[in-house]
Design a protein around this motif. Structure first.
Motif, PDB file in Angstrom:
ATOM      1  N   GLU A  59      12.920   0.340   0.373  1.00 40.57           N
ATOM      2  CA  GLU A  59      14.161   1.080   0.581  1.00 40.57           C
ATOM      3  C   GLU A  59      14.690   1.647  -0.734  1.00 40.57           C
ATOM      4  N   GLN A  60      15.030   2.926  -0.715  1.00 44.02           N
ATOM      5  CA  GLN A  60      15.596   3.645  -1.852  1.00 44.02           C
ATOM      6  C   GLN A  60      14.725   3.548  -3.109  1.00 44.02           C
ATOM      7  N   MET A  61      13.411   3.550  -2.913  1.00 42.43           N
ATOM      8  CA  MET A  61      12.476   3.551  -4.030  1.00 42.43           C
ATOM      9  C   MET A  61      12.020   4.988  -4.294  1.00 42.43           C
ATOM     10  N   ASP A  62      12.157   5.450  -5.540  1.00 39.80           N
ATOM     11  CA  ASP A  62      11.690   6.780  -5.938  1.00 39.80           C
ATOM     12  C   ASP A  62      11.017   6.656  -7.306  1.00 39.80           C
ATOM     13  N   ARG A  63       9.672   6.617  -7.298  1.00 38.60           N
ATOM     14  CA  ARG A  63       8.932   6.465  -8.554  1.00 38.60           C
ATOM     15  C   ARG A  63       8.476   7.809  -9.136  1.00 38.60           C
ATOM     16  N   ASP A  64       8.804   8.913  -8.473  1.00 33.69           N
ATOM     17  CA  ASP A  64       8.459  10.234  -9.000  1.00 33.69           C
ATOM     18  C   ASP A  64       9.470  10.649 -10.066  1.00 33.69           C
ATOM     19  N   THR A  65       8.972  11.104 -11.203  1.00 33.12           N
ATOM     20  CA  THR A  65       9.852  11.636 -12.249  1.00 33.12           C
ATOM     21  C   THR A  65       9.752  13.154 -12.342  1.00 33.12           C
ATOM     22  N   ALA A  66       8.805  13.732 -11.602  1.00 30.33           N
ATOM     23  CA  ALA A  66       8.644  15.194 -11.583  1.00 30.33           C
ATOM     24  C   ALA A  66       7.937  15.577 -10.292  1.00 30.33           C
ATOM     25  N   GLY A  67       7.948  16.876  -9.973  1.00 31.55           N
ATOM     26  CA  GLY A  67       7.253  17.360  -8.790  1.00 31.55           C
ATOM     27  C   GLY A  67       8.106  17.288  -7.554  1.00 31.55           C
ATOM     28  N   PRO A  68       7.529  17.654  -6.404  1.00 31.40           N
ATOM     29  CA  PRO A  68       8.307  17.736  -5.155  1.00 31.40           C
ATOM     30  C   PRO A  68       8.813  16.386  -4.660  1.00 31.40           C
ATOM     31  N   GLY A  69       8.218  15.259  -5.163  1.00 29.79           N
ATOM     32  CA  GLY A  69       8.673  13.949  -4.700  1.00 29.79           C
ATOM     33  C   GLY A  69       9.883  13.421  -5.434  1.00 29.79           C
ATOM     34  N   ALA A  70      10.235  14.044  -6.563  1.00 33.20           N
ATOM     35  CA  ALA A  70      11.366  13.559  -7.352  1.00 33.20           C
ATOM     36  C   ALA A  70      12.665  13.718  -6.572  1.00 33.20           C
ATOM     37  N   GLY A  71      13.485  12.662  -6.619  1.00 31.88           N
ATOM     38  CA  GLY A  71      14.767  12.713  -5.934  1.00 31.88           C
ATOM     39  C   GLY A  71      14.702  12.359  -4.472  1.00 31.88           C
ATOM     40  N   LYS A  72      13.530  11.962  -3.988  1.00 35.27           N
ATOM     41  CA  LYS A  72      13.368  11.589  -2.587  1.00 35.27           C
ATOM     42  C   LYS A  72      12.765  10.186  -2.508  1.00 35.27           C
ATOM     43  N   GLU A  73      13.084   9.479  -1.428  1.00 35.75           N
ATOM     44  CA  GLU A  73      12.479   8.164  -1.233  1.00 35.75           C
ATOM     45  C   GLU A  73      10.967   8.293  -1.086  1.00 35.75           C
ATOM     46  N   ASP A  74      10.241   7.307  -1.622  1.00 44.24           N
ATOM     47  CA  ASP A  74       8.783   7.363  -1.586  1.00 44.24           C
ATOM     48  C   ASP A  74       8.227   7.238  -0.170  1.00 44.24           C
ATOM     49  N   GLY A  75       8.909   6.497   0.684  1.00 46.09           N
ATOM     50  CA  GLY A  75       8.374   6.238   2.015  1.00 46.09           C
ATOM     51  C   GLY A  75       7.266   5.193   1.952  1.00 46.09           C
ATOM     52  N   LEU A  76       6.346   5.266   2.885  1.00 45.92           N
ATOM     53  CA  LEU A  76       5.284   4.265   2.991  1.00 45.92           C
ATOM     54  C   LEU A  76       4.229   4.479   1.916  1.00 45.92           C
ATOM     55  N   SER A  77       3.909   3.418   1.180  1.00 46.22           N
ATOM     56  CA  SER A  77       2.830   3.458   0.196  1.00 46.22           C
ATOM     57  C   SER A  77       1.800   2.393   0.564  1.00 46.22           C
ATOM     58  N   GLN A  78       0.542   2.643   0.238  1.00 42.97           N
ATOM     59  CA  GLN A  78      -0.546   1.738   0.601  1.00 42.97           C
ATOM     60  C   GLN A  78      -1.416   1.441  -0.612  1.00 42.97           C
ATOM     61  N   LYS A  79      -2.048   0.275  -0.580  1.00 44.65           N
ATOM     62  CA  LYS A  79      -3.008  -0.053  -1.638  1.00 44.65           C
ATOM     63  C   LYS A  79      -4.041  -1.045  -1.119  1.00 44.65           C
ATOM     64  N   PHE A  80      -5.239  -0.951  -1.690  1.00 49.08           N
ATOM     65  CA  PHE A  80      -6.304  -1.921  -1.475  1.00 49.08           C
ATOM     66  C   PHE A  80      -6.497  -2.687  -2.777  1.00 49.08           C
ATOM     67  N   GLU A  81      -6.817  -3.956  -2.670  1.00 51.27           N
ATOM     68  CA  GLU A  81      -7.059  -4.731  -3.880  1.00 51.27           C
ATOM     69  C   GLU A  81      -7.971  -5.918  -3.593  1.00 51.27           C
ATOM     70  N   VAL A  82      -8.717  -6.309  -4.613  1.00 44.73           N
ATOM     71  CA  VAL A  82      -9.434  -7.577  -4.592  1.00 44.73           C
ATOM     72  C   VAL A  82      -8.436  -8.588  -5.153  1.00 44.73           C
ATOM     73  N   ARG A  83      -7.720  -9.254  -4.267  1.00 44.83           N
ATOM     74  CA  ARG A  83      -6.620 -10.117  -4.695  1.00 44.83           C
ATOM     75  C   ARG A  83      -7.125 -11.302  -5.500  1.00 44.83           C
ATOM     76  N   ARG A  84      -8.197 -11.907  -5.040  1.00 46.15           N
ATOM     77  CA  ARG A  84      -8.817 -13.005  -5.779  1.00 46.15           C
ATOM     78  C   ARG A  84     -10.330 -12.909  -5.623  1.00 46.15           C
ATOM     79  N   MET A  85     -11.040 -13.168  -6.715  1.00 45.61           N
ATOM     80  CA  MET A  85     -12.501 -13.268  -6.698  1.00 45.61           C
ATOM     81  C   MET A  85     -12.857 -14.351  -7.704  1.00 45.61           C
ATOM     82  N   ARG A  86     -13.151 -15.539  -7.198  1.00 46.61           N
ATOM     83  CA  ARG A  86     -13.291 -16.704  -8.068  1.00 46.61           C
ATOM     84  C   ARG A  86     -14.623 -17.421  -7.866  1.00 46.61           C
ATOM     85  N   VAL A  87     -15.115 -17.975  -8.951  1.00 49.61           N
ATOM     86  CA  VAL A  87     -16.301 -18.829  -8.937  1.00 49.61           C
ATOM     87  C   VAL A  87     -15.877 -20.210  -9.411  1.00 49.61           C
TER      88      VAL A  87
END
Length: 416
Positions: A59-87
């Motif tokens: 909520e109310q997250m805006d990580r754009d500092t330039a471009g058309p996204g600046a000044g607007k909420e980011d909305g839904l963001s997604q990411k993939f990650e290898v959270r843990r890889m252990r031996v």
């Protein structure tokens, strides 16, 4: 570290490729990993892999500092990650009572996970009533922290974990369980600086835990899936004092670092398809203001002024049902933290629901949870010391405004 792991793999390769194990050596691969046993010596080679997808609507997250996204909420963001890889390498050496466990993180690391070495443990367990553990391992505080990340009911631990649990540290611990294993204790001394961090001051962290399992030993594992339908009860009481956990806030304070005292009460219950656990924490931490000795003269000598103790409380409650025994579970979580008892409307609240599908218990499973984290309207007015260990708001840290982030997480896990 790559050289070390390569040497281990090269060392066991001949045994894996040979038509039969060497005389007097047993090889067991029935549980996914591989265990070699020869007399009083043993070696288990295991691994943990967690692959995660996260969708966040902040909520109310805006990580754009330039471009058309600046000044607007980011909305839904997604990411993939290898959270843990252990031996992990574990076993006994030279004597059946001399144990060891070494665990290495191979996945992407950041923040508290920046170390490539998670565990480096030597256990001297000649007498079950008084065993000695040395090295880097988890300080004895908080049931959920001491439950492996591979055995969590949700995709990850509750928000209370980083605020109250010390996690891994370097030190020593005395621990024991009488015959029958219904009672136990753990107590130790640690640097207090956190995982794989050098000692940074004269302070130490002291932590201890008392355990009672009236219906038989409870091995830390969330969900009913690994408890074979048994009825089990677990109660525990944890305490710690000494240096603030996970490193100091003030590197200037070497001889008199800020200290914190905390208590934790824990409970867990399994009955047939049902599982429940709860933890409650209270803490009181010293606070120090660093600044000029004369407020009107910024060039005056720097002084350290002790402020009032910061008192916090936290709660985590979980309840799960195996809808299909051994296969499908649905569970609920409610967790909350009151960072400063002098401020009203400053809580952080987490609520989630999880769906879990198990092929081989926790060793092979898929999980998906959905929920929210809410920061109440006065959270932004708290000091940096009060916000320590809590989910950050960064540039959204504004007093008088409540924020709620919605999040969906899915994770596939293989562990052996």
């Amino acid at each position: 570290m790559k050289v070390l792991i390569s040497s281990v793999l090269l060392g066991i390769a001949p045994a894996l490729c040979a038509p039969a194990a060497a005389a007097g050596t047993d090889v067991d691969m029935s549980k996914g990993g591989v265990t070699f046993t020869s007399g009083e010596n043993s070696l288990h080679l295991g691994a943990l892999a967690q692959f995660r997808w996260t969708a966040l609507d902040a909520e109310q997250m805006d990580r754009d500092t330039a471009g058309p996204g600046a000044g607007k909420e980011d909305g839904l963001s997604q990411k993939f990650e290898v959270r843990r890889m252990r031996v992990k390498l574990a076993g006994t050496a030279f004597r059946s009572w001399l144990g060891y466990a070494f665990q290495f993180e191979l996945g992407g690391t950041e923040g508290d996970r920046a170390s490539k070495i998670n565990d480096a443990i030597i256990d001297i367990a000649r007498n079950p009533l008084a065993s000695l553990r040395l090295g880097q391992f988890k300080a004895p505080f908080s049931l959920q922290q001491l439950t492996s990340s591979a055995s969590q009911e949700f995709v990850d631990r509750a928000i209370t974990d980083k605020r109250f649990a010390p996690g891994r540290d370097q030190g020593l611990m005395l621990h024991g369980r009488p015959s029958g294993r219904r009672f136990g204790y753990e107590m130790g001394a640690f640097n207090g600086s956190g995982e794989s961090k050098a000692q940074e001051d004269q302070g130490l962290l002291y932590a201890g835990r008392l355990l009672w399992d009236p219906l038989g030993e409870y091995k830390p594992s969330e969900s009913a899936v690994d408890h074979s339908g048994k009825t089990l009860l677990h109660f525990g009481l944890s305490a710690r004092t000494g240096e603030l956990i996970r490193g100091t806030d003030h590197p200037e304070l070497f001889t008199h670092p800020d200290n914190e005292t905390a208590l934790g009460v824990e409970g867990a219950w399994t009955w047939g398809r049902l599982f429940a656990m709860a933890e409650y924490f209270r803490s009181a931490a010293e606070t120090t203001d660093i600044g000029p000795s004369d407020p009107n003269d910024p060039n005056s000598p720097v002084a350290a002024t002790k402020g009032p103790n910061l008192r916090a409380a936290g709660l985590n409650v979980q309840f799960g049902v195996m809808v299909v025994p051994g296969k499908i579970e649905i569970a609920l979580r409610h967790a909350q933290i009151d960072p400063d008892d002098r401020t009203a409307g400053d809580k952080v609240i987490e609520e989630r629901v999880v769906f879990g599908y198990f092929w081989k218990g926790h060793r092979l499973k898929a999980q998906a949870d959905a929920g929210t984290v809410t920061w109440q309207r006065n959270f932004g007015s708290l000091s940096s010391a009060a916000r320590r260990g809590l989910p950050a708001l960064t540039d959204r840290l504004v007093s008088g405004r409540e924020l709620t982030d919605a999040e969906v997480r899915a994770q596939m896990q293989v562990a052996f």
